[in-house]
Write an enzyme that holds these catalytic residues in place. Structure first.
Site, PDB file in Angstrom:
ATOM      1  N   GLY A  96      26.436  42.390  51.966  1.00 37.85           N
ATOM      2  CA  GLY A  96      27.895  40.785  52.415  1.00 37.85           C
ATOM      3  C   GLY A  96      29.249  41.402  51.769  1.00 37.85           C
ATOM      4  O   GLY A  96      30.130  40.630  51.088  1.00 37.85           O
ATOM      5  N   THR A  97      29.718  42.476  51.378  1.00 41.53           N
ATOM      6  CA  THR A  97      31.002  42.871  50.945  1.00 41.53           C
ATOM      7  C   THR A  97      31.381  43.837  52.574  1.00 41.53           C
ATOM      8  O   THR A  97      30.937  44.725  53.318  1.00 41.53           O
ATOM      9  CB  THR A  97      31.108  43.989  49.484  1.00 41.53           C
ATOM     10  OG1 THR A  97      32.239  44.126  49.668  1.00 41.53           O
ATOM     11  CG2 THR A  97      29.865  44.755  50.237  1.00 41.53           C
ATOM     12  N   HIS A 109      34.175  41.081  39.118  1.00 41.64           N
ATOM     13  CA  HIS A 109      35.955  39.994  39.218  1.00 41.64           C
ATOM     14  C   HIS A 109      36.166  39.664  38.349  1.00 41.64           C
ATOM     15  O   HIS A 109      37.217  38.276  38.808  1.00 41.64           O
ATOM     16  CB  HIS A 109      36.349  40.541  40.777  1.00 41.64           C
ATOM     17  CG  HIS A 109      36.558  41.491  41.692  1.00 41.64           C
ATOM     18  ND1 HIS A 109      36.209  41.367  42.642  1.00 41.64           N
ATOM     19  CD2 HIS A 109      36.180  42.750  40.569  1.00 41.64           C
ATOM     20  CE1 HIS A 109      36.361  42.991  43.471  1.00 41.64           C
ATOM     21  NE2 HIS A 109      36.907  43.337  42.218  1.00 41.64           N
ATOM     22  N   ASP A 123      31.831  32.907  42.310  1.00 47.19           N
ATOM     23  CA  ASP A 123      31.426  32.030  42.139  1.00 47.19           C
ATOM     24  C   ASP A 123      29.633  32.553  41.099  1.00 47.19           C
ATOM     25  O   ASP A 123      29.674  33.861  40.559  1.00 47.19           O
ATOM     26  CB  ASP A 123      30.328  31.894  42.863  1.00 47.19           C
ATOM     27  CG  ASP A 123      29.224  32.535  43.752  1.00 47.19           C
ATOM     28  OD1 ASP A 123      28.353  33.436  43.230  1.00 47.19           O
ATOM     29  OD2 ASP A 123      30.025  33.016  44.954  1.00 47.19           O
ATOM     30  N   ASN A 137      25.506  43.403  56.840  1.00 48.52           N
ATOM     31  CA  ASN A 137      26.642  42.691  56.480  1.00 48.52           C
ATOM     32  C   ASN A 137      26.349  42.630  58.761  1.00 48.52           C
ATOM     33  O   ASN A 137      26.191  43.417  58.688  1.00 48.52           O
ATOM     34  CB  ASN A 137      27.673  43.931  56.688  1.00 48.52           C
ATOM     35  CG  ASN A 137      28.892  42.740  57.041  1.00 48.52           C
ATOM     36  OD1 ASN A 137      29.351  41.994  57.554  1.00 48.52           O
ATOM     37  ND2 ASN A 137      30.252  43.440  56.005  1.00 48.52           N
ATOM     38  N   CYS A 195      50.534  28.008  20.896  1.00 46.27           N
ATOM     39  CA  CYS A 195      50.819  29.479  21.268  1.00 46.27           C
ATOM     40  C   CYS A 195      51.582  30.006  22.727  1.00 46.27           C
ATOM     41  O   CYS A 195      52.182  30.583  22.724  1.00 46.27           O
ATOM     42  CB  CYS A 195      49.253  30.233  21.742  1.00 46.27           C
ATOM     43  SG  CYS A 195      49.182  30.388  22.954  1.00 46.27           S
TER      44      CYS A 195
HETATM   45  C1  BJW Z   1      28.200  38.591  55.835  1.00 47.72           C
HETATM   46  C2  BJW Z   1      28.013  37.505  55.973  1.00 47.72           C
HETATM   47  C3  BJW Z   1      26.879  37.065  55.368  1.00 47.72           C
HETATM   48  C4  BJW Z   1      30.002  37.667  56.694  1.00 47.72           C
HETATM   49  N1  BJW Z   1      25.703  37.473  55.443  1.00 47.72           N
HETATM   50  N2  BJW Z   1      27.313  39.174  54.916  1.00 47.72           N
HETATM   51  C5  BJW Z   1      41.528  53.126  46.098  1.00 47.72           C
HETATM   52  C6  BJW Z   1      42.269  52.653  47.188  1.00 47.72           C
HETATM   53  C7  BJW Z   1      43.490  52.053  47.353  1.00 47.72           C
HETATM   54  C8  BJW Z   1      43.602  51.114  46.662  1.00 47.72           C
HETATM   55  C9  BJW Z   1      43.396  50.765  45.488  1.00 47.72           C
HETATM   56  C10 BJW Z   1      42.310  51.812  44.889  1.00 47.72           C
HETATM   57  N3  BJW Z   1      42.290  51.352  43.682  1.00 47.72           N
HETATM   58  C11 BJW Z   1      42.540  50.492  42.913  1.00 47.72           C
HETATM   59  C12 BJW Z   1      43.493  50.109  44.510  1.00 47.72           C
HETATM   60  C13 BJW Z   1      44.290  48.933  44.684  1.00 47.72           C
HETATM   61  C14 BJW Z   1      44.097  47.592  44.794  1.00 47.72           C
HETATM   62  C15 BJW Z   1      42.856  47.639  46.235  1.00 47.72           C
HETATM   63  O1  BJW Z   1      41.554  47.647  46.037  1.00 47.72           O
HETATM   64  N4  BJW Z   1      43.423  47.486  47.187  1.00 47.72           N
HETATM   65  C16 BJW Z   1      42.784  47.296  48.493  1.00 47.72           C
HETATM   66  C17 BJW Z   1      42.920  46.275  49.121  1.00 47.72           C
HETATM   67  C18 BJW Z   1      43.427  48.340  49.092  1.00 47.72           C
HETATM   68  N5  BJW Z   1      42.614  47.343  43.593  1.00 47.72           N
HETATM   69  C19 BJW Z   1      42.939  46.734  42.637  1.00 47.72           C
HETATM   70  O2  BJW Z   1      43.755  46.182  42.418  1.00 47.72           O
HETATM   71  C20 BJW Z   1      42.099  46.032  41.290  1.00 47.72           C
HETATM   72  N6  BJW Z   1      42.235  46.693  40.267  1.00 47.72           N
HETATM   73  C21 BJW Z   1      42.752  47.461  39.956  1.00 47.72           C
HETATM   74  O3  BJW Z   1      41.887  48.873  40.658  1.00 47.72           O
HETATM   75  O4  BJW Z   1      42.870  48.508  39.009  1.00 47.72           O
HETATM   76  C22 BJW Z   1      43.274  49.936  38.283  1.00 47.72           C
HETATM   77  C23 BJW Z   1      44.792  49.814  39.357  1.00 47.72           C
HETATM   78  C24 BJW Z   1      45.819  48.886  39.157  1.00 47.72           C
HETATM   79  C25 BJW Z   1      47.081  48.958  39.527  1.00 47.72           C
HETATM   80  C26 BJW Z   1      47.057  50.351  40.674  1.00 47.72           C
HETATM   81  C27 BJW Z   1      46.346  51.247  40.967  1.00 47.72           C
HETATM   82  C28 BJW Z   1      44.885  50.849  40.310  1.00 47.72           C
HETATM   83  C29 BJW Z   1      41.511  44.991  41.910  1.00 47.72           C
HETATM   84  C30 BJW Z   1      41.020  44.505  42.116  1.00 47.72           C
HETATM   85  C31 BJW Z   1      40.563  42.788  42.583  1.00 47.72           C
HETATM   86  C32 BJW Z   1      40.011  41.853  43.682  1.00 47.72           C
HETATM   87  N7  BJW Z   1      40.245  40.608  43.299  1.00 47.72           N
HETATM   88  C33 BJW Z   1      39.245  39.999  44.177  1.00 47.72           C
HETATM   89  C34 BJW Z   1      40.098  38.499  43.813  1.00 47.72           C
HETATM   90  C35 BJW Z   1      38.732  37.841  42.351  1.00 47.72           C
HETATM   91  C36 BJW Z   1      39.367  36.256  42.256  1.00 47.72           C
HETATM   92  C37 BJW Z   1      39.716  34.901  43.235  1.00 47.72           C
HETATM   93  O5  BJW Z   1      37.727  35.105  44.096  1.00 47.72           O
HETATM   94  O6  BJW Z   1      40.336  35.086  44.101  1.00 47.72           O
HETATM   95  O7  BJW Z   1      38.389  40.293  44.783  1.00 47.72           O
HETATM   96  S1  BJW Z   1      40.192  39.786  45.999  1.00 47.72           S
HETATM   97  C38 BJW Z   1      39.052  39.753  46.304  1.00 47.72           C
HETATM   98  O8  BJW Z   1      38.380  40.943  47.074  1.00 47.72           O
HETATM   99  C39 BJW Z   1      37.809  39.295  45.644  1.00 47.72           C
HETATM  100  C40 BJW Z   1      36.573  39.749  45.613  1.00 47.72           C
HETATM  101  O9  BJW Z   1      35.822  40.162  45.097  1.00 47.72           O
HETATM  102  C41 BJW Z   1      37.221  41.282  46.381  1.00 47.72           C
HETATM  103  C42 BJW Z   1      35.932  41.965  47.712  1.00 47.72           C
HETATM  104  O10 BJW Z   1      35.772  41.010  48.853  1.00 47.72           O
HETATM  105  P1  BJW Z   1      34.648  40.921  49.299  1.00 47.72           P
HETATM  106  O11 BJW Z   1      33.676  40.748  48.813  1.00 47.72           O
HETATM  107  O12 BJW Z   1      33.664  42.183  50.473  1.00 47.72           O
HETATM  108  O13 BJW Z   1      34.565  39.757  50.886  1.00 47.72           O
HETATM  109  P2  BJW Z   1      35.435  40.274  52.052  1.00 47.72           P
HETATM  110  O14 BJW Z   1      35.257  38.824  53.201  1.00 47.72           O
HETATM  111  O15 BJW Z   1      36.320  41.287  51.996  1.00 47.72           O
HETATM  112  O16 BJW Z   1      33.947  40.687  53.366  1.00 47.72           O
HETATM  113  C43 BJW Z   1      32.722  39.605  53.149  1.00 47.72           C
HETATM  114  C44 BJW Z   1      32.118  40.367  53.454  1.00 47.72           C
HETATM  115  O17 BJW Z   1      31.454  39.579  54.439  1.00 47.72           O
HETATM  116  C45 BJW Z   1      32.216  40.721  55.855  1.00 47.72           C
HETATM  117  O18 BJW Z   1      32.221  42.470  55.724  1.00 47.72           O
HETATM  118  C46 BJW Z   1      31.217  39.821  56.561  1.00 47.72           C
HETATM  119  O19 BJW Z   1      31.816  40.415  57.448  1.00 47.72           O
HETATM  120  C47 BJW Z   1      30.597  40.115  55.608  1.00 47.72           C
HETATM  121  N8  BJW Z   1      29.943  38.295  55.761  1.00 47.72           N
HETATM  122  N9  BJW Z   1      29.558  36.539  56.590  1.00 47.72           N
HETATM  123  C48 BJW Z   1      26.202  38.948  54.898  1.00 47.72           C
HETATM  124  N10 BJW Z   1      26.204  35.051  55.844  1.00 47.72           N
END
Ligand code: BJW
Length: 276
Positions: free
Chosen positions: A213-214, A136, A121, A239, A176
Site C-alpha cells: 500500500g505504498t 512519519h 494513523d 498494490n 513558552c
Molecule cells: C492500495 C490500496 C489498497 C490504494 N490496498 N494499496 C531522495 C531522493 C529524492 C528526494 C528525497 C530523497 N530523500 C529525501 C528526499 C526529500 C523528501 C522526498 O522523499 N521527496 C520525494 C517526494 C521526491 N523526503 C523528505 O523530505 C523526508 N525527510 C528527509 O528526508 O529529511 C532529510 C532531508 C531533509 C531535507 C532535504 C533532504 C533530506 C520527509 C518525508 C516526510 C513525508 N511525510 C508525509 C506526510 C506525513 C504527515 C501526513 O500524514 O500528512 O508522509 S508525505 C506522505 O507520503 C506521508 C506518507 O507517509 C508518505 C508516503 O505515502 P504513501 O504511504 O506511499 O501513500 P501514497 O498515497 O503515496 O500511495 C498509496 C499507495 O496505495 C498507492 O500506490 C496506491 O496505488 C495504493 N493503494 N488503494 C493496497 N486498497
C-alpha cells in the site's frame, strides 16, 4: 481473493525466511476509510480536476511537496491545522481492516519481524502490532513547535478547533509562546532518528520484505526497499497500481491489501507449517 498459489521456488524462500520486514503505506488503511495521498481520490488530488466540493477539508489542493511542509504551516497555520484536525477525527473513528490484522499475525510467523509504517494513523497498533516503528510520526498527538511538549491531538483540537493552540507551559511567567502542530514528519524534516536507524538495520539484514500500500515515492522510506533488494531479500509487493519497484518484486499482488494480505498471510502460514 482466492487462495494464493505460490510457485515452488517462492514457497521455499518464504518457508526459509527468518528475518522479515513489512513496509506499509496509506493504501493499507484505504479499506478502513482513510484516504491515500496520491492518485485518484487521494488527499492531495486537485479538486479542480474532479470538480468535487463535497470532500471538505480532508482533501487539499496542490502538490504534496508544497503542502505537508513547515512552510505551509507557518504560511497558513489555520488551514493546515483544520486539515489535520479533520483527518485526526476520521482516523480516530476508523477501525483496523483485515490487512492490519493480517500484518499483526506476522509477529508470530517469523522468528524476527519488524513492521515499518509510514502511516500516521494508529490502526496497526490497534490491530495488535507491537514490533513496529512509525517513520512519519503520529496524528494522535500534537507537539509544541518551540518547547517540544506533547499533548493528545483530540484535546488540542477540542481546545482550539480552528487555529493551532498556543503552548502555555509556564516559564518565567510568560509561557513558552510556541504553537502546537501535529506530531507528524513533513517534507524537509528529519525522520525520528531511532526509528529510521531501526528500520534501516532491519531492511539491510532481512531475507523477506513486503511493501504494501505504498507508492514508494517518498524517501528515505522507499529507500528501504532498495536496501532489502541489495541485501538479496525476497521482495513482495501488494498494490493495485504499479510502483517504481514493481519490476524488481519477486511476487507482485495487484490487489487491495484488505484481501491480498490475508491471502498472502495464509499462504505463508501454510508453507511454514510444512516440515522439511
Ligand atoms: C492500495 C490500496 C489498497 C490504494 N490496498 N494499496 C531522495 C531522493 C529524492 C528526494 C528525497 C530523497 N530523500 C529525501 C528526499 C526529500 C523528501 C522526498 O522523499 N521527496 C520525494 C517526494 C521526491 N523526503 C523528505 O523530505 C523526508 N525527510 C528527509 O528526508 O529529511 C532529510 C532531508 C531533509 C531535507 C532535504 C533532504 C533530506 C520527509 C518525508 C516526510 C513525508 N511525510 C508525509 C506526510 C506525513 C504527515 C501526513 O500524514 O500528512 O508522509 S508525505 C506522505 O507520503 C506521508 C506518507 O507517509 C508518505 C508516503 O505515502 P504513501 O504511504 O506511499 O501513500 P501514497 O498515497 O503515496 O500511495 C498509496 C499507495 O496505495 C498507492 O500506490 C496506491 O496505488 C495504493 N493503494 N488503494 C493496497 N486498497
Amino acid at each position: 481473493m482466492e487462495e494464493l498459489r505460490l510457485d515452488a521456488q517462492l514457497a521455499a524462500r518464504l518457508r526459509r525466511a527468518t528475518r522479515a520486514v513489512a513496509l506499509s503505506g496509506a493504501g493499507v488503511s484505504k479499506e478502513s476509510g482513510l484516504g491515500t495521498f496520491r492518485g485518484a481520490g487521494g488527499l492531495w488530488e486537485d479538486r479542480r480536476q474532479t470538480g468535487s466540493a463535497a470532500t471538505g477539508d480532508r482533501r487539499s489542493r496542490g502538490r504534496p511537496e508544497e503542502l505537508a511542509t513547515p512552510e505551509a504551516f507557518y504560511r497558513t497555520p489555520g488551514k493546515v491545522w483544520r486539515w489535520y484536525a479533520a483527518r485526526y477525527a476520521t482516523a480516530a473513528a476508523a477501525a483496523p481492516n483485515p490487512a492490519h490484522h493480517a500484518l499483526a499475525r506476522w509477529e508470530s510467523l517469523f522468528p524476527s519481524f519488524l513492521l515499518v509504517t509510514q502511516n500516521v494513523d494508529d490502526l496497526h497498533q490497534r490491530a495488535g502490532s507491537r514490533r513496529l516503528v512509525a517513520l512519519h510520526g503520529t496524528l494522535a498527538e500534537a507537539v509544541c513547535d518551540s518547547c517540544g511538549r506533547r499533548r493528545p491531538m483530540g484535546e488540542a483540537v477540542a481546545a482550539s478547533p480552528a487555529e493551532p493552540p498556543e503552548c502555555s507551559v509556564p516559564g518565567g511567567g510568560t509561557g513558552c509562546r510556541g504553537r502546537f502542530r501535529p506530531a507528524v514528519v513533513w517534507f524537509g524534516e528529519s525522520l525520528p532518528a531511532a526509528a529510521l536507524e531501526t528500520a534501516s538495520r532491519a531492511a539491510a539484514a532481512c531475507d523477506l520484505l513486503l511493501a504494501a500500500g505504498t507508492s514508494a515515492l517518498v524517501y528515505p522510506a522507499a529507500g528501504l526497499i532498495e536496501t532489502a533488494l541489495r541485501a538479496g531479500a525476497c521482495v513482495v509487493e501488494i498494490n493495485p497500481e504499479p510502483t517504481p519497484f514493481s519490476r524488481f518484486a519477486h511476487l507482485r499482488l495487484a490487489a487491495p491489501a484488505g484481501t491480498a494480505l490475508p491471502a498472502l498471510t495464509e499462504a505463508i502460514a501454510s508453507c511454514r507449517s510444512m516440515t522439511g
